[in-house]
Scaffold this active site. Structure first.
Site, PDB file in Angstrom:
ATOM      1  N   ASN A  41       0.832  -1.206   0.000  1.00  0.00           N
ATOM      2  CA  ASN A  41       0.000   0.000   0.000  1.00  0.00           C
ATOM      3  C   ASN A  41       0.867   1.258   0.000  1.00  0.00           C
ATOM      4  O   ASN A  41       1.882   1.320   0.686  1.00  0.00           O
ATOM      5  CB  ASN A  41      -0.928   0.010   1.217  1.00  0.00           C
ATOM      6  CG  ASN A  41      -1.845  -1.195   1.223  1.00  0.00           C
ATOM      7  OD1 ASN A  41      -1.999  -1.856   0.189  1.00  0.00           O
ATOM      8  ND2 ASN A  41      -2.449  -1.497   2.348  1.00  0.00           N
ATOM      9  N   HIS A  72       5.856  -0.804  -2.751  1.00  0.00           N
ATOM     10  CA  HIS A  72       5.493  -0.036  -3.951  1.00  0.00           C
ATOM     11  C   HIS A  72       5.633   1.474  -3.759  1.00  0.00           C
ATOM     12  O   HIS A  72       5.016   2.249  -4.486  1.00  0.00           O
ATOM     13  CB  HIS A  72       4.062  -0.396  -4.391  1.00  0.00           C
ATOM     14  CG  HIS A  72       3.949  -1.787  -4.947  1.00  0.00           C
ATOM     15  ND1 HIS A  72       2.773  -2.502  -4.979  1.00  0.00           N
ATOM     16  CD2 HIS A  72       4.876  -2.600  -5.511  1.00  0.00           C
ATOM     17  CE1 HIS A  72       2.983  -3.696  -5.531  1.00  0.00           C
ATOM     18  NE2 HIS A  72       4.252  -3.786  -5.857  1.00  0.00           N
ATOM     19  N   CYS A 115      12.157  13.769  -8.765  1.00  0.00           N
ATOM     20  CA  CYS A 115      12.352  14.536  -9.997  1.00  0.00           C
ATOM     21  C   CYS A 115      12.304  13.545 -11.158  1.00  0.00           C
ATOM     22  O   CYS A 115      13.023  12.557 -11.171  1.00  0.00           O
ATOM     23  CB  CYS A 115      13.695  15.270  -9.963  1.00  0.00           C
ATOM     24  SG  CYS A 115      14.053  16.120 -11.510  1.00  0.00           S
ATOM     25  N   CYS A 117      17.337  14.965 -11.716  1.00  0.00           N
ATOM     26  CA  CYS A 117      18.380  15.995 -11.864  1.00  0.00           C
ATOM     27  C   CYS A 117      19.402  15.875 -10.716  1.00  0.00           C
ATOM     28  O   CYS A 117      19.062  15.425  -9.618  1.00  0.00           O
ATOM     29  CB  CYS A 117      17.769  17.391 -11.922  1.00  0.00           C
ATOM     30  SG  CYS A 117      17.229  18.055 -10.342  1.00  0.00           S
ATOM     31  N   CYS A 167       9.923  20.375 -10.086  1.00  0.00           N
ATOM     32  CA  CYS A 167      11.111  20.157  -9.261  1.00  0.00           C
ATOM     33  C   CYS A 167      11.685  21.515  -8.853  1.00  0.00           C
ATOM     34  O   CYS A 167      11.940  22.357  -9.724  1.00  0.00           O
ATOM     35  CB  CYS A 167      12.140  19.348 -10.056  1.00  0.00           C
ATOM     36  SG  CYS A 167      13.709  19.168  -9.190  1.00  0.00           S
ATOM     37  N   THR A 172      -4.504  -8.996   0.320  1.00  0.00           N
ATOM     38  CA  THR A 172      -3.940  -8.831  -1.018  1.00  0.00           C
ATOM     39  C   THR A 172      -4.441  -9.934  -1.937  1.00  0.00           C
ATOM     40  O   THR A 172      -4.605 -11.081  -1.502  1.00  0.00           O
ATOM     41  CB  THR A 172      -2.386  -8.787  -1.007  1.00  0.00           C
ATOM     42  OG1 THR A 172      -1.917  -8.773  -2.367  1.00  0.00           O
ATOM     43  CG2 THR A 172      -1.759  -9.952  -0.271  1.00  0.00           C
ATOM     44  N   ASN A 198      -8.168 -13.034   4.298  1.00  0.00           N
ATOM     45  CA  ASN A 198      -8.822 -12.417   3.141  1.00  0.00           C
ATOM     46  C   ASN A 198     -10.242 -12.976   3.056  1.00  0.00           C
ATOM     47  O   ASN A 198     -10.421 -14.179   3.238  1.00  0.00           O
ATOM     48  CB  ASN A 198      -8.042 -12.779   1.860  1.00  0.00           C
ATOM     49  CG  ASN A 198      -8.376 -11.872   0.686  1.00  0.00           C
ATOM     50  OD1 ASN A 198      -9.539 -11.616   0.404  1.00  0.00           O
ATOM     51  ND2 ASN A 198      -7.342 -11.393   0.001  1.00  0.00           N
ATOM     52  N   PRO A 199     -11.230 -12.128   2.789  1.00  0.00           N
ATOM     53  CA  PRO A 199     -12.597 -12.681   2.667  1.00  0.00           C
ATOM     54  C   PRO A 199     -12.767 -13.534   1.416  1.00  0.00           C
ATOM     55  O   PRO A 199     -13.715 -14.305   1.319  1.00  0.00           O
ATOM     56  CB  PRO A 199     -13.493 -11.433   2.618  1.00  0.00           C
ATOM     57  CG  PRO A 199     -12.601 -10.288   2.319  1.00  0.00           C
ATOM     58  CD  PRO A 199     -11.204 -10.669   2.698  1.00  0.00           C
ATOM     59  N   ALA A 212      -9.832  -8.260   7.306  1.00  0.00           N
ATOM     60  CA  ALA A 212      -8.643  -8.037   8.134  1.00  0.00           C
ATOM     61  C   ALA A 212      -8.999  -7.388   9.463  1.00  0.00           C
ATOM     62  O   ALA A 212      -8.516  -7.812  10.525  1.00  0.00           O
ATOM     63  CB  ALA A 212      -7.659  -7.153   7.366  1.00  0.00           C
TER      64      ALA A 212
END
Ligand code: OAD
Length: 252
Positions: free
Chosen positions: A104, A121, A129, A133, A154, A194, A219-220, A237
């Site tokens: 997440n 992630h 930038c 740079c 930037c 997940t 997890n459902p 959860a």
């Protein structure tokens, strides 16, 4: 919902004080009001990842990509951590072996108090930038909601900034991979909320199992990896972790 017997199996494991790693996905933030990606009301139902979450999409139309991220940042800024985030934060506080890896980008685990989160992630609250740079740091935090300009620029080279998230087609930061792989050398590995469809994150539970960890899925819904998991807890959860809370407080 999982049975008392299923929960009892997990509680029994916790009694051995196992080195624990938890991998979370969008389902953990669902009760906070953050939309998941897949499923009935998922973000990828109404938006195409190739148009919003790839370097090519950004190259083509940075304003469009940023409008989407700015909208998500506004949505997330209005959300607060739920019971699942809170229980995991308390577990993290009590257990020095505990590692949390999350897919997440919303920052809700940190807001609940979990420290040293491995952000697989990236973070929607960080920017980079686009041209990388020489004068700019590799990434930095920017909490402005909404953003003052789209695309944001930037401060060092005036070029466009990009969101500090991992897009499809991009590699994961090698330092993050290293920390995650180390975390799979645990005794208890929980994969929570997940769909287990996106690799390499989805592969972490299999890796942990190869290293001898007892694996648990919360997890459902079933996932493609459910059949290879040692203990499947079918439920949300926030509910399963809340039920576990008193036991967790006794053990850790
Ligand atoms: P998904 O949207 O693919 O899956 C969400 C999962 O959460 C599903 O399996 C649901 O059944 C489950 N779920 C829903 N509500 C839940 C609840 N209250 N408690 C527990 N589980 C619940 O989200 P992710 O698996 O996180 O990547 O997606 C993985 C990656 O795909 C994301 O990090 C993102 C996305 O594209 C990038 O952007 C790179």
């Amino acid at each position: 919902m999982s049975t008392d017997l299923d929960l009892a199996r997990l509680v029994e494991r916790l009694g051995t004080r196992p080195r624990t790693t938890v991998l979370t996905g969008a389902g953990v933030s669902a009760a906070s009001g953050v939309p998941t990606f897949r499923g009935e009301h998922g973000l990828w139902k109404s938006h195409h990842p190739a148009e919003l979450a790839t370097p090519e999409a950004f190259e083509r139309d940075p304003a469009l990509v940023w409008e989407w991220y700015d909208w998500r940042r506004q949505q997330i800024a209005a959300c607060t951590p739920n019971r699942a985030h809170a229980v995991l934060a308390e577990w993290n506080r009590r257990d020095p072996t505990f590692t949390l890896v999350t897919q997440n980008v919303d920052g809700l685990h940190e807001l609940a108090g979990t420290t040293d989160v491995v952000r697989f992630h990236g973070s929607i609250w960080e920017v980079r930038c686009w041209r990388a740079c020489a004068a700019s740091p590799s990434r930095w935090r920017d909490d402005s909601v909404p953003l003052p300009s789209i695309p944001p620029t930037c401060p060092h080279c005036d070029g466009p900034l990009r969101p500090g998230v991992v897009w499809f087609g991009e590699g994961i930061d090698p330092a993050v991979i290293a920390r995650s792989e180390l975390a799979t050398r645990c005794e208890l590995f929980l994969t929570i909320g997940t769909s287990s469809l996106v690799y390499p994150a989805a592969g972490l539970v299999q890796q942990a199992r190869r290293h001898g960890a007892f694996t648990v899925e919360i997890n459902p819904e079933a996932t493609p990896l459910s059949s290879g998991i040692d203990l499947v807890l079918r439920g949300k959860a926030e509910d399963v972790l809340d039920t576990l809370w008193p036991q967790l407080m006794q053990i850790t």
